[in-house]
Design a protein around this motif. Structure first.
Motif, short mmCIF file in Angstrom:
data_model
loop_
_atom_site.label_atom_id
_atom_site.label_comp_id
_atom_site.label_asym_id
_atom_site.label_seq_id
_atom_site.Cartn_x
_atom_site.Cartn_y
_atom_site.Cartn_z
N ILE A 69 0.77 -1.14 0.20
CA ILE A 69 -0.05 -0.09 -0.02
C ILE A 69 1.13 1.34 0.08
N GLN A 70 2.08 1.13 0.92
CA GLN A 70 2.74 2.48 0.78
C GLN A 70 3.53 2.59 -0.51
N ARG A 71 3.77 1.41 -1.43
CA ARG A 71 4.49 1.44 -2.53
C ARG A 71 3.72 2.20 -3.58
N LEU A 72 2.23 1.78 -3.42
CA LEU A 72 1.21 2.50 -4.37
C LEU A 72 1.04 3.80 -4.14
N LYS A 73 1.19 4.30 -3.00
CA LYS A 73 1.06 5.70 -2.64
C LYS A 73 2.26 6.34 -3.30
N GLU A 74 3.40 5.76 -2.95
CA GLU A 74 4.51 6.46 -3.80
C GLU A 74 4.76 6.41 -5.22
N ILE A 75 3.96 5.43 -5.86
CA ILE A 75 3.96 5.41 -7.25
C ILE A 75 2.79 6.41 -7.81
N THR A 76 1.78 6.63 -7.11
CA THR A 76 0.50 7.36 -7.89
C THR A 76 0.89 8.90 -7.28
N GLN A 77 1.67 8.98 -6.21
CA GLN A 77 1.97 10.36 -5.36
C GLN A 77 0.53 11.05 -5.12
N VAL A 78 -0.42 10.24 -4.77
CA VAL A 78 -1.77 11.06 -4.28
C VAL A 78 -2.43 9.88 -3.53
N GLY A 79 -3.43 10.43 -2.68
CA GLY A 79 -4.11 9.61 -1.69
C GLY A 79 -3.52 9.68 -0.37
N SER A 80 -4.18 8.69 0.28
CA SER A 80 -4.06 8.60 1.80
C SER A 80 -4.05 7.24 2.21
N ILE A 81 -3.52 6.81 3.28
CA ILE A 81 -3.50 5.54 3.80
C ILE A 81 -4.06 5.61 5.06
N ARG A 82 -5.05 4.81 5.33
CA ARG A 82 -5.71 4.51 6.75
C ARG A 82 -5.40 3.07 7.13
N PHE A 83 -5.43 2.80 8.21
CA PHE A 83 -5.39 1.66 8.91
C PHE A 83 -6.61 1.23 9.58
N LEU A 84 -6.99 -0.12 9.31
CA LEU A 84 -8.31 -0.68 9.81
C LEU A 84 -7.61 -1.72 10.73
N PRO A 85 -8.03 -1.69 12.18
CA PRO A 85 -7.60 -2.95 13.10
C PRO A 85 -8.36 -4.32 12.75
N ALA A 86 -7.63 -5.04 13.03
CA ALA A 86 -8.26 -6.63 13.03
C ALA A 86 -9.62 -6.70 13.90
N LYS A 87 -10.38 -7.46 13.17
CA LYS A 87 -11.45 -8.09 14.10
C LYS A 87 -11.79 -9.44 14.13
N PRO A 88 -10.96 -10.08 14.89
CA PRO A 88 -10.86 -11.60 15.07
C PRO A 88 -12.26 -12.24 15.14
N GLU A 89 -13.19 -11.55 16.01
CA GLU A 89 -14.37 -12.06 15.91
C GLU A 89 -15.22 -12.35 14.55
N LYS A 90 -14.94 -11.62 13.70
CA LYS A 90 -15.20 -11.65 12.26
C LYS A 90 -14.39 -12.18 11.08
N GLY A 91 -13.31 -12.47 11.70
CA GLY A 91 -12.45 -13.44 10.86
C GLY A 91 -11.33 -12.39 10.25
N TRP A 92 -11.60 -11.12 10.41
CA TRP A 92 -10.84 -10.16 9.44
C TRP A 92 -9.57 -9.59 10.29
N ARG A 93 -8.55 -9.66 9.07
CA ARG A 93 -7.05 -9.36 9.52
C ARG A 93 -7.14 -7.93 9.50
N ALA A 94 -6.01 -7.22 10.06
CA ALA A 94 -5.92 -5.83 10.10
C ALA A 94 -5.54 -5.24 8.45
N GLN A 95 -6.14 -4.31 8.32
CA GLN A 95 -5.95 -3.97 6.62
C GLN A 95 -5.40 -2.30 6.78
N TYR A 96 -4.51 -2.20 5.50
CA TYR A 96 -4.22 -0.67 5.19
C TYR A 96 -5.04 -0.40 3.98
#
Length: 182
Positions: A69-96
């Motif tokens: 995700i960081q590399r994608l932002k470097e290539i495009t030179q636009v946008g923002s990155i946010r972090f979504l914490p994991a939700k183990p109860e739903k089986g979701w891993r942390a995401q950027y």
């Protein structure tokens, strides 16, 4: 999709395809592959404080690998990155989540267009939407100036494009969107 629309946006996009070097071109192809496979092209709707509906073109991509995700932002030179914490109860891993909107999203789509396969039609619709926005925008624009109410005709065209894009999302490419917007 009408052939004229696809041809128009291919030509418009080609004017943006002048890369500084072969390595930059390869990185844009990589970025396009990520967006084509895991990204989302959408038109977000919300009401402003004044009660007018605000439509915004967005391109987003979420992954568990922060470096990609960081590399994608470097290539495009636009946008923002946010972090979504994991939700183990739903089986979701942390995401950027990388995202960009409006003209910056359109620029990213134009540069990715030669390599898009799955989302090429979505990109054409998104670019048609953004072109309509730019052509008919009134007022100061942006967060401070806002924009004036749109005509019923413009609202109908924007709604048709948003609906065509929504249809492509819901059919997962099994059905072609009927795009009759001039």
């Amino acid at each position: 999709m009408e052939e004229g629309i696809a041809e128009h946006f291919e030509k418009v996009a080609q004017s943006h395809w002048e890369f500084r070097n072969p390595e930059e071109k390869c990185w844009w192809a990589w970025a396009a592959g990520l967006i084509d496979g895991e990204g989302c092209i959408s038109i977000k709707r919300r009401k402003t404080k004044e009660g007018w509906r605000c439509d915004t073109l967005t391109v987003t991509l979420g992954m568990t690998d922060k470096k990609a995700i960081q590399r994608l932002k470097e290539i495009t030179q636009v946008g923002s990155i946010r972090f979504l914490p994991a939700k183990p109860e739903k089986g979701w891993r942390a995401q950027y989540i990388w995202s960009c909107a409006s003209g910056k999203a359109a620029s990213v789509l134009r540069l990715c267009l030669p390599w898009l396969i799955t989302k090429k039609e979505q990109a054409f619709i998104a670019l048609a939407f953004r072109e309509l926005q730019e052509r008919t925008h009134q007022g100061g624009g942006g967060r401070k100036g806002g924009s004036l109410p749109r005509s019923a005709s413009e609202n109908a065209k924007r709604q048709a494009l948003a609906e065509a894009l929504r249809l492509l999302h819901n059919t997962r490419g099994n059905k072609k969107a009927d795009l009759n917007v001039s």
